[in-house]
Scaffold this motif. Structure first.
Motif, PDB file in Angstrom:
ATOM      1  N   LYS B  30       0.833  -1.209   0.000  1.00 11.70           N
ATOM      2  CA  LYS B  30       0.000   0.000   0.000  1.00 11.70           C
ATOM      3  C   LYS B  30       0.861   1.250   0.000  1.00 11.70           C
ATOM      4  O   LYS B  30       0.582   2.224  -0.695  1.00 11.70           O
ATOM      5  CB  LYS B  30      -0.921   0.016   1.230  1.00 11.70           C
ATOM      6  CG  LYS B  30      -2.168  -0.812   1.030  1.00 11.70           C
ATOM      7  CD  LYS B  30      -3.252  -0.370   2.004  1.00 11.70           C
ATOM      8  CE  LYS B  30      -4.433  -1.328   1.907  1.00 11.70           C
ATOM      9  NZ  LYS B  30      -4.717  -1.977   3.197  1.00 11.70           N
ATOM     10  N   HIS B  31       1.904   1.214   0.803  1.00  9.83           N
ATOM     11  CA  HIS B  31       2.807   2.353   0.872  1.00  9.83           C
ATOM     12  C   HIS B  31       3.448   2.602  -0.506  1.00  9.83           C
ATOM     13  O   HIS B  31       3.530   3.734  -0.970  1.00  9.83           O
ATOM     14  CB  HIS B  31       3.878   2.103   1.923  1.00  9.83           C
ATOM     15  CG  HIS B  31       4.867   3.222   2.051  1.00  9.83           C
ATOM     16  ND1 HIS B  31       4.794   4.178   3.033  1.00  9.83           N
ATOM     17  CD2 HIS B  31       5.942   3.559   1.285  1.00  9.83           C
ATOM     18  CE1 HIS B  31       5.786   5.049   2.890  1.00  9.83           C
ATOM     19  NE2 HIS B  31       6.516   4.693   1.818  1.00  9.83           N
ATOM     20  N   LEU B  32       3.859   1.508  -1.137  1.00 11.23           N
ATOM     21  CA  LEU B  32       4.535   1.628  -2.436  1.00 11.23           C
ATOM     22  C   LEU B  32       3.624   2.239  -3.504  1.00 11.23           C
ATOM     23  O   LEU B  32       4.089   2.949  -4.390  1.00 11.23           O
ATOM     24  CB  LEU B  32       5.021   0.253  -2.911  1.00 11.23           C
ATOM     25  CG  LEU B  32       6.194  -0.332  -2.120  1.00 11.23           C
ATOM     26  CD1 LEU B  32       6.404  -1.795  -2.490  1.00 11.23           C
ATOM     27  CD2 LEU B  32       7.473   0.472  -2.372  1.00 11.23           C
ATOM     28  N   HIS B  34       1.639   4.636  -3.337  1.00  7.92           N
ATOM     29  CA  HIS B  34       1.578   6.099  -3.422  1.00  7.92           C
ATOM     30  C   HIS B  34       2.889   6.793  -3.099  1.00  7.92           C
ATOM     31  O   HIS B  34       2.952   8.004  -3.033  1.00  7.92           O
ATOM     32  CB  HIS B  34       0.443   6.637  -2.538  1.00  7.92           C
ATOM     33  CG  HIS B  34       0.626   6.310  -1.104  1.00  7.92           C
ATOM     34  ND1 HIS B  34       1.491   7.001  -0.309  1.00  7.92           N
ATOM     35  CD2 HIS B  34       0.095   5.332  -0.340  1.00  7.92           C
ATOM     36  CE1 HIS B  34       1.484   6.461   0.892  1.00  7.92           C
ATOM     37  NE2 HIS B  34       0.650   5.441   0.892  1.00  7.92           N
ATOM     38  N   CYS B  35       3.953   6.007  -2.852  1.00  7.47           N
ATOM     39  CA  CYS B  35       5.233   6.652  -2.528  1.00  7.47           C
ATOM     40  C   CYS B  35       6.237   6.431  -3.660  1.00  7.47           C
ATOM     41  O   CYS B  35       6.751   5.338  -3.853  1.00  7.47           O
ATOM     42  CB  CYS B  35       5.785   6.128  -1.209  1.00  7.47           C
ATOM     43  SG  CYS B  35       7.350   6.910  -0.767  1.00  7.47           S
ATOM     44  N   GLU B  36       6.515   7.513  -4.380  1.00  4.03           N
ATOM     45  CA  GLU B  36       7.447   7.414  -5.513  1.00  4.03           C
ATOM     46  C   GLU B  36       8.858   7.091  -5.053  1.00  4.03           C
ATOM     47  O   GLU B  36       9.592   6.358  -5.710  1.00  4.03           O
ATOM     48  CB  GLU B  36       7.494   8.744  -6.262  1.00  4.03           C
ATOM     49  CG  GLU B  36       6.251   9.019  -7.071  1.00  4.03           C
ATOM     50  CD  GLU B  36       6.360  10.334  -7.827  1.00  4.03           C
ATOM     51  OE1 GLU B  36       7.333  11.096  -7.581  1.00  4.03           O
ATOM     52  OE2 GLU B  36       5.476  10.604  -8.660  1.00  4.03           O
ATOM     53  N   LEU B  37       9.209   7.662  -3.923  1.00  9.61           N
ATOM     54  CA  LEU B  37      10.555   7.466  -3.393  1.00  9.61           C
ATOM     55  C   LEU B  37      10.818   5.978  -3.108  1.00  9.61           C
ATOM     56  O   LEU B  37      11.776   5.393  -3.619  1.00  9.61           O
ATOM     57  CB  LEU B  37      10.681   8.293  -2.107  1.00  9.61           C
ATOM     58  CG  LEU B  37      12.035   8.303  -1.410  1.00  9.61           C
ATOM     59  CD1 LEU B  37      13.035   9.100  -2.218  1.00  9.61           C
ATOM     60  CD2 LEU B  37      11.898   8.902  -0.014  1.00  9.61           C
ATOM     61  N   CYS B  38       9.947   5.379  -2.326  1.00  3.07           N
ATOM     62  CA  CYS B  38      10.152   3.969  -1.980  1.00  3.07           C
ATOM     63  C   CYS B  38      10.028   3.057  -3.208  1.00  3.07           C
ATOM     64  O   CYS B  38      10.739   2.061  -3.314  1.00  3.07           O
ATOM     65  CB  CYS B  38       9.193   3.528  -0.874  1.00  3.07           C
ATOM     66  SG  CYS B  38       9.610   4.272   0.720  1.00  3.07           S
ATOM     67  N   SER B  39       9.128   3.422  -4.109  1.00  6.06           N
ATOM     68  CA  SER B  39       8.995   2.620  -5.329  1.00  6.06           C
ATOM     69  C   SER B  39      10.284   2.645  -6.134  1.00  6.06           C
ATOM     70  O   SER B  39      10.724   1.629  -6.660  1.00  6.06           O
ATOM     71  CB  SER B  39       7.870   3.135  -6.226  1.00  6.06           C
ATOM     72  OG  SER B  39       6.665   3.074  -5.545  1.00  6.06           O
TER      73      SER B  39
HETATM   74 ZN   LIG Z   1       7.997   5.805   1.092  1.00  3.15          ZN
END
Ligand SMILES: [Zn+2]
Lengths: 207, 82
Positions: B30-32, B34-39
């Protein structure tokens, strides 16, 4: 390795011990690469690594009768290679002084290189010598305890248990070290790979 | 459950290996989304692992196999003779 392959290996070993020593050539063929790579990760130069690998294969042959049938030949062989490499490094005098006072697995977290986007680099990029050098250098500069886990697990594709057994460390240590190794590689390589594989701008673009 | 980027990073290796518990995997997933950085961190790590595992990166030296089997052959002959 499938059960069938494992059985095949056990039969080979039995035959070799029964006197068909020529079969030893076949037994070790699948392990030339992993043993060499492991040796290289310690010795850092091809000549010494080749020596260590040869020595390990010879020792394994000489001690084949002490190989326990319930163990895996690959992990047994790798630990022989490991001992050979470590022993030789120790003999090469001042080798390297690794800090022994603190448990390396207790060290703080490794943080990755922060990127906002990542453009997939296809495997064909490995055909470029420059990229190969970069990748090799990144692995070579990993601290030893991370490098050995990374090579066995991610390059040679041993499973976690086999890696733990070969290195004589716990499964949780394998996991922790592998995680750190991977993040260290990401941190070191992502920015560099990004810049060497950046699509070239045309000369008439804004510059 | 919502987690911070920093926590996502600690799960990257297990996420790639598929060894996270279902609950954590879903949270990370779920975090991935919406998070471009972590993706980008995850994608680059996965990509780098594919590249470093490529057979062409670490090659056996030319003639390695021949020299090895030659040396073994000498040993095997000796063994027979002894
Ligand atoms: Zn993140």
């Amino acid at each position: 390795m499938t059960l069938q392959e494992q059985q095949g290996e056990a039969e080979l070993i039995a035959a070799i011990l029964a006197g068909e020593t020529q079969l030893y050539h076949d037994l070790i063929r699948p392990y030339e690469r992993p043993v060499y790579l492991l040796a290289l990760s310690y010795m850092k130069n091809e000549t010494d690594a080749e020596d260590v690998a040869q020595e390990a294969f010879l020792k394994a042959f000489r001690h084949l009768s002490s190989f326990r049938a319930d163990a895996k030949f690959s992990t047994w062989l790798i630990s022989i290679a490991l001992n050979e490499a470590r022993g030789r490094l120790r003999r090469q005098t001042a080798a390297r002084t690794e800090s022994l006072d603190k448990d390396p697995d207790e060290e703080g977290a490794v943080s990755p290189a922060l990127l906002r986007d990542w453009r997939e680099i296809p495997s064909e990029a490995v055909e470029r010598g420059e990229i190969r050098d970069l990748l090799r250098k990144a692995v070579e500069t990993l601290p030893e305890i991370y490098r050995e886990v990374f090579l066995l697990r991610d390059v040679e594709e041993l499973n976690i248990n086999e890696t733990a057994e070969a290195l004589n460390i716990s499964v949780s240590a394998v996991k922790v070290r592998l995680h750190r190794a991977r993040l260290m590689l990401q941190k070191y390589l992502a920015p560099q790979l990004k810049s060497v594989t950046k699509p070239k701008r045309r000369w008439f673009a804004w510059s | 459950m919502v987690i911070e980027c920093k926590h996502v990073w600690t799960y990257i290796s297990d996420y790639l290996d598929g060894t996270l518990s279902e609950e954590i995997r879903v949270t990370v997933q779920k975090h991935l989304e919406h998070c471009e950085l972590c993706s980008a961190i995850l994608d680059s790590t996965r990509n780098i692992l594919v590249l470093t595992a490529d057979d062409r990166v670490f090659e056996l030296p030319v003639g390695f196999s021949e020299r090895l089997h030659q040396r073994l052959e000498e040993e095997l002959k000796q063994k027979k003779g002894s």
